[in-house]
Design a protein around this motif. Structure first.
Motif, PDB file in Angstrom:
ATOM      1  N   ALA A 103     -87.405  41.648  73.577  1.00 49.59           N
ATOM      2  CA  ALA A 103     -88.785  41.338  73.939  1.00 49.59           C
ATOM      3  C   ALA A 103     -89.620  42.609  74.018  1.00 49.59           C
ATOM      4  N   LEU A 104     -89.018  43.700  74.477  1.00 46.51           N
ATOM      5  CA  LEU A 104     -89.734  44.973  74.562  1.00 46.51           C
ATOM      6  C   LEU A 104     -90.127  45.459  73.168  1.00 46.51           C
ATOM      7  N   GLY A 105     -89.159  45.398  72.234  1.00 44.05           N
ATOM      8  CA  GLY A 105     -89.460  45.820  70.867  1.00 44.05           C
ATOM      9  C   GLY A 105     -90.556  44.972  70.251  1.00 44.05           C
ATOM     10  N   ALA A 106     -90.507  43.658  70.487  1.00 40.17           N
ATOM     11  CA  ALA A 106     -91.536  42.767  69.954  1.00 40.17           C
ATOM     12  C   ALA A 106     -92.891  43.073  70.578  1.00 40.17           C
ATOM     13  N   ALA A 107     -92.899  43.369  71.879  1.00 39.62           N
ATOM     14  CA  ALA A 107     -94.160  43.680  72.560  1.00 39.62           C
ATOM     15  C   ALA A 107     -94.816  44.912  71.951  1.00 39.62           C
ATOM     16  N   ARG A 108     -94.009  45.910  71.602  1.00 41.53           N
ATOM     17  CA  ARG A 108     -94.566  47.125  70.991  1.00 41.53           C
ATOM     18  C   ARG A 108     -95.173  46.815  69.622  1.00 41.53           C
ATOM     19  N   VAL A 109     -94.480  45.996  68.832  1.00 39.78           N
ATOM     20  CA  VAL A 109     -94.990  45.646  67.509  1.00 39.78           C
ATOM     21  C   VAL A 109     -96.264  44.826  67.617  1.00 39.78           C
TER      22      VAL A 109
ATOM     23  N   CYS B 130     -83.497  19.687  72.342  1.00 43.09           N
ATOM     24  CA  CYS B 130     -82.278  19.764  71.529  1.00 43.09           C
ATOM     25  C   CYS B 130     -81.010  19.959  72.347  1.00 43.09           C
ATOM     26  N   GLY B 131     -81.165  20.319  73.607  1.00 44.49           N
ATOM     27  CA  GLY B 131     -79.984  20.579  74.421  1.00 44.49           C
ATOM     28  C   GLY B 131     -79.463  21.989  74.279  1.00 44.49           C
ATOM     29  N   GLU B 132     -80.225  22.870  73.619  1.00 41.81           N
ATOM     30  CA  GLU B 132     -79.795  24.263  73.440  1.00 41.81           C
ATOM     31  C   GLU B 132     -81.021  25.171  73.426  1.00 41.81           C
ATOM     32  N   GLU B 133     -80.916  26.287  74.158  1.00 39.94           N
ATOM     33  CA  GLU B 133     -82.004  27.255  74.137  1.00 39.94           C
ATOM     34  C   GLU B 133     -82.028  27.997  72.800  1.00 39.94           C
ATOM     35  N   LEU B 134     -83.115  28.720  72.570  1.00 44.74           N
ATOM     36  CA  LEU B 134     -83.247  29.477  71.322  1.00 44.74           C
ATOM     37  C   LEU B 134     -82.629  30.868  71.423  1.00 44.74           C
ATOM     38  N   VAL B 135     -82.833  31.510  72.571  1.00 47.99           N
ATOM     39  CA  VAL B 135     -82.432  32.904  72.747  1.00 47.99           C
ATOM     40  C   VAL B 135     -81.688  33.037  74.067  1.00 47.99           C
TER      41      VAL B 135
ATOM     42  N   ASP C  60     -89.425  32.358  77.289  1.00 48.05           N
ATOM     43  CA  ASP C  60     -88.942  31.450  78.331  1.00 48.05           C
ATOM     44  C   ASP C  60     -89.507  30.039  78.127  1.00 48.05           C
ATOM     45  N   ARG C  61     -90.782  29.977  77.753  1.00 47.59           N
ATOM     46  CA  ARG C  61     -91.410  28.673  77.524  1.00 47.59           C
ATOM     47  C   ARG C  61     -90.743  27.954  76.346  1.00 47.59           C
ATOM     48  N   MET C  62     -90.502  28.688  75.252  1.00 50.21           N
ATOM     49  CA  MET C  62     -89.847  28.074  74.091  1.00 50.21           C
ATOM     50  C   MET C  62     -88.413  27.674  74.431  1.00 50.21           C
ATOM     51  N   ASN C  63     -87.729  28.481  75.210  1.00 52.93           N
ATOM     52  CA  ASN C  63     -86.363  28.145  75.612  1.00 52.93           C
ATOM     53  C   ASN C  63     -86.329  26.829  76.385  1.00 52.93           C
ATOM     54  N   ARG C  64     -87.251  26.671  77.356  1.00 53.35           N
ATOM     55  CA  ARG C  64     -87.276  25.438  78.143  1.00 53.35           C
ATOM     56  C   ARG C  64     -87.589  24.231  77.260  1.00 53.35           C
TER      57      ARG C  64
END
Length: 340
Positions: A33-39, A62-67, A52-56
């Motif tokens: 997330a830090l690397g993405a924030a810099r980009v 689907c019953g599975e988080e993304l990250v 976190d929002r996408m994970n929830r």
């Protein structure tokens, strides 16, 4: 039974969704997330909240988080669902971007041009003819340097709308090569030699095409010259010729010959050879120009001109930027003939 019309999505929802997909892709590419924030030029907390929002959301769907978090300092671990969504996000954003570019191109809001080094001046002069029209209509004009070998590739991919430059055409294969493109032909020619060899070694102002194998040659394996040699001698032409040096760009060959580090003859297009002989190419100063005469088989020529995708201009109104520029280039073609 309930019938419903097309589902409507609020613009703010579409904006949020596209932004989330972009964030997910950048996290995948940078690892954290830090690397993405810099980009992305954001705070790390903002990126983490999106994840976190996408994970929830996907855990519920689907019953599975993304990250999955891996701990401080370690790259994020994407689940199988996360990897699948990253692939989908790349395709979705790619198609979205392509659609936007196509719409802007069709409406005349943008025009992307490519040119080789030796046709840049003619393109810029043509652009000058239509500058006021483009400024009045707010046309976003982009001009890109393009290598000869990439000319058709960039047209096919729609990265460019029009290119000025050179291609090699060979007898029997020309029609198929040019079929996808509309061509404004400026000139056809063969090859010349630029040499530092003394006149007693290489006399006269011309050389028969069949005599090339006896000379120490400076050649460019890429682009036009490589295509000529492959057409004449096959893909193993290096074994049939005496290659003194291979170069990536013409100016490097000029420097080699002018320095005397290499003694030989450099294959160039006839237009470059004529420019050197007339003093219009200072970097080749001091080198002699010889015209290659006679024809090796199959008949192979350099076609210099303007190229765009066939049928595209006809689909646009006369006032479309592509048509305005094409007409301006047509007027420039007369000056090309006078100077070449």
């Amino acid at each position: 039974m309930t019938l419903s019309g097309p589902q409507q999505y609020p613009p703010e929802l579409l904006d949020t969704t596209m932004d989330q997909l972009r964030t997910l892709i950048v996290v995948h590419e940078t690892g954290t997330a830090l690397g993405a924030a810099r980009v992305l030029g954001r705070e790390q907390s903002s990126v983490q909240k999106q994840l976190d929002r996408m994970n929830r959301t996907f855990a519920a769907l689907c019953g599975e988080e993304l990250v999955l978090k891996q701990g401080r300092g370690r790259d994020a671990l994407f689940t199988a669902t996360g990897e699948a969504l990253v692939d989908l996000a790349r395709r979705t954003l790619g198609e979205w971007s392509d659609g936007v570019r196509d719409a802007r191109r069709r409406l005349g809001r943008t025009l992307s041009l490519g040119t080789t080094r030796y046709t840049l001046g003619f393109l810029l002069d043509a652009v000058e003819r239509v500058r006021e029209d483009f400024e009045r209509d707010g046309v976003d004009l982009k001009v890109t340097h393009v290598r000869t070998g990439d000319l058709f590739t960039k047209l096919r991919s729609k990265e460019l709308d029009l290119v000025c430059g050179s291609v090699v055409v060979t007898e029997g294969a020309e029609a198929e090569l040019l079929a996808p493109y509309e061509v404004m032909e400026w000139r056809r020619s063969g090859l010349s030699l630029l040499t530092n060899l003394p006149p007693e070694r290489l006399p006269g102002s011309s050389l028969g095409a069949g005599e090339l194998p006896r000379l120490p040659l400076v050649i460019s394996a890429r682009g036009l010259i490589g295509r000529f040699l492959t057409a004449w001698y096959g893909p193993d032409y290096r074994q049939r010729l005496s290659v003194a040096a291979e170069i990536e760009a013409a100016h490097y060959g000029f420097e080699l010959l002018r320095s005397g580090v290499v003694s030989g003859a450099m294959l160039v297009t006839r237009g470059i050879g004529e420019a050197a002989a007339d003093g219009r190419l200072p970097e080749a100063g001091g080198l002699r120009t010889l015209e290659i005469v006679g024809e090796a088989e199959p008949l192979t020529e350099v076609l210099v001109g303007v190229f765009t995708r066939r049928g595209e201009r006809a689909s646009y109104p006369p006032g479309h930027p592509l048509n305005l520029l094409w007409d301006a280039l047509s007027r420039e073609s007369g000056r090309w003939w006078l100077s070449s």
